[in-house]
Design a protein around this motif. Structure first.
Motif, mmCIF file in Angstrom:
data_model
loop_
_atom_site.group_PDB
_atom_site.id
_atom_site.type_symbol
_atom_site.label_atom_id
_atom_site.label_comp_id
_atom_site.label_asym_id
_atom_site.label_seq_id
_atom_site.Cartn_x
_atom_site.Cartn_y
_atom_site.Cartn_z
ATOM 1 N N VAL A 266 0.860 -1.180 0.000
ATOM 2 C CA VAL A 266 0.000 0.000 0.000
ATOM 3 C C VAL A 266 0.898 1.233 0.000
ATOM 4 O O VAL A 266 1.728 1.407 0.888
ATOM 5 N N ILE A 267 0.717 2.068 -1.023
ATOM 6 C CA ILE A 267 1.509 3.290 -1.166
ATOM 7 C C ILE A 267 0.793 4.457 -0.506
ATOM 8 O O ILE A 267 1.401 5.296 0.139
ATOM 9 N N THR A 268 -0.500 4.514 -0.702
ATOM 10 C CA THR A 268 -1.329 5.556 -0.098
ATOM 11 C C THR A 268 -2.351 4.879 0.802
ATOM 12 O O THR A 268 -3.094 4.012 0.354
ATOM 13 N N GLN A 269 -2.383 5.267 2.046
ATOM 14 C CA GLN A 269 -3.238 4.644 3.049
ATOM 15 C C GLN A 269 -4.524 5.449 3.245
ATOM 16 O O GLN A 269 -4.476 6.672 3.368
ATOM 17 N N LYS A 270 -5.647 4.762 3.271
ATOM 18 C CA LYS A 270 -6.926 5.410 3.593
ATOM 19 C C LYS A 270 -6.808 6.060 4.973
ATOM 20 O O LYS A 270 -6.260 5.470 5.907
ATOM 21 N N GLY A 271 -7.328 7.276 5.085
ATOM 22 C CA GLY A 271 -7.301 7.984 6.354
ATOM 23 C C GLY A 271 -6.070 8.841 6.571
ATOM 24 O O GLY A 271 -5.991 9.584 7.542
ATOM 25 N N LYS A 272 -5.086 8.747 5.673
ATOM 26 C CA LYS A 272 -3.864 9.552 5.767
ATOM 27 C C LYS A 272 -3.861 10.592 4.648
ATOM 28 O O LYS A 272 -4.387 10.354 3.564
ATOM 29 N N VAL A 273 -3.260 11.726 4.893
ATOM 30 C CA VAL A 273 -3.139 12.772 3.878
ATOM 31 C C VAL A 273 -2.090 12.344 2.852
ATOM 32 O O VAL A 273 -0.998 11.902 3.224
ATOM 33 N N GLU A 274 -2.437 12.449 1.584
ATOM 34 C CA GLU A 274 -1.498 12.132 0.496
ATOM 35 C C GLU A 274 -0.459 13.236 0.414
ATOM 36 O O GLU A 274 -0.792 14.405 0.234
ATOM 37 N N ASN A 275 0.800 12.876 0.562
ATOM 38 C CA ASN A 275 1.872 13.859 0.543
ATOM 39 C C ASN A 275 2.666 13.877 -0.752
ATOM 40 O O ASN A 275 3.541 14.731 -0.916
ATOM 41 N N TYR A 276 2.378 12.943 -1.668
ATOM 42 C CA TYR A 276 3.205 12.827 -2.861
ATOM 43 C C TYR A 276 2.393 12.724 -4.147
ATOM 44 O O TYR A 276 1.284 12.199 -4.151
ATOM 45 N N LEU A 277 3.023 13.193 -5.192
ATOM 46 C CA LEU A 277 2.593 12.939 -6.559
ATOM 47 C C LEU A 277 3.658 11.998 -7.112
ATOM 48 O O LEU A 277 4.857 12.278 -6.996
ATOM 49 N N TYR A 278 3.219 10.868 -7.652
ATOM 50 C CA TYR A 278 4.141 9.836 -8.123
ATOM 51 C C TYR A 278 4.091 9.717 -9.645
ATOM 52 O O TYR A 278 3.074 10.011 -10.267
ATOM 53 N N PHE A 279 5.182 9.177 -10.198
ATOM 54 C CA PHE A 279 5.249 8.832 -11.609
ATOM 55 C C PHE A 279 5.753 7.400 -11.678
ATOM 56 O O PHE A 279 6.799 7.077 -11.100
ATOM 57 N N ILE A 280 5.018 6.529 -12.364
ATOM 58 C CA ILE A 280 5.393 5.112 -12.466
ATOM 59 C C ILE A 280 6.392 4.936 -13.607
ATOM 60 O O ILE A 280 6.092 5.272 -14.750
ATOM 61 N N THR A 281 7.568 4.395 -13.310
ATOM 62 C CA THR A 281 8.518 4.057 -14.367
ATOM 63 C C THR A 281 8.516 2.557 -14.661
ATOM 64 O O THR A 281 8.976 2.137 -15.713
ATOM 65 N N GLU A 282 7.990 1.787 -13.729
ATOM 66 C CA GLU A 282 7.895 0.336 -13.934
ATOM 67 C C GLU A 282 6.841 -0.198 -12.983
ATOM 68 O O GLU A 282 6.795 0.196 -11.818
#
Length: 188
Positions: free
Chosen positions: A36-52
């Motif tokens: 889990v990268i982003t957890q329900k109930g937590k503030v999202e702190n990042y914008l991600y880019f998938i390279t793989e």
């Protein structure tokens, strides 16, 4: 990091100075399958880019999670509503395969906006990418049958979809796993 720069070059002319500022804010991370990268109930702190790799967006439920989006290589991901509003996320993002990401924090992205010529363009492109994921999903539910949604997903990413568990695909297209099995039997 060259992969993300090459991707940006297809969208916007990013000079060396702007790239140096932007890339200095990026952090690479590697994640195993089912993390889990982003957890329900937590503030999202990042914008991600998938390279793989690949991820799914889902609402955790006691019996069956509700999967509502997938994202793959060369796509931005984030619980973007939480990222923008600085409020707890109402859903989670989980890797479907070993996944490599580049991420930028909310604060660092705002610095990039202020310090570079193309920062706002990069932010807009990320926002547009995330909006299109959401819009595509909504339109498919309004205009397509479950079978058409399945075929569209398979057509879009045939090599990746085969690795996604059927229960996630069934949830994504809005049917039970048993109904998905019947759809698969009909089209093969």
């Amino acid at each position: 990091m060259q992969q993300i720069r090459d991707y940006f070059k297809t969208l916007v002319d990013i000079g060396d100075e702007d790239w140096a500022i932007f890339s200095s804010k990026l952090l690479e991370s590697t994640h195993p399958k089912k993390e889990v990268i982003t957890q329900k109930g937590k503030v999202e702190n990042y914008l991600y880019f998938i390279t793989e790799g690949s991820v799914r967006y889902f609402i955790p439920k006691i019996e069956n999670d509700l999967t509502f989006a997938f994202a793959f290589e060369n796509q931005f991901i984030s619980a973007y509503d939480s990222f923008l509003n600085r409020t707890p996320s109402t859903y989670q993002i989980e890797t479907l395969a070993p996944t490599k990401l580049w991420r930028i924090s909310h604060a660092d992205l705002n610095d990039v906006y202020k310090q570079t010529k193309v920062g706002n363009t990069i932010g807009r492109l990320a926002a547009e990418n995330l909006f299109l994921l959401k819009s595509e999903r909504e339109q498919s539910f309004l205009n397509e049958s479950a079978e058409e949604r399945y075929l569209a997903l398979f057509k879009k990413r045939p090599n990746v979809i085969k690795d996604i568990p059927l229960k996630y695909i069934a949830s994504y297209i809005g049917v039970t796993p048993q109904a998905l099995s019947r759809i698969r039997k009909r089209i093969t």
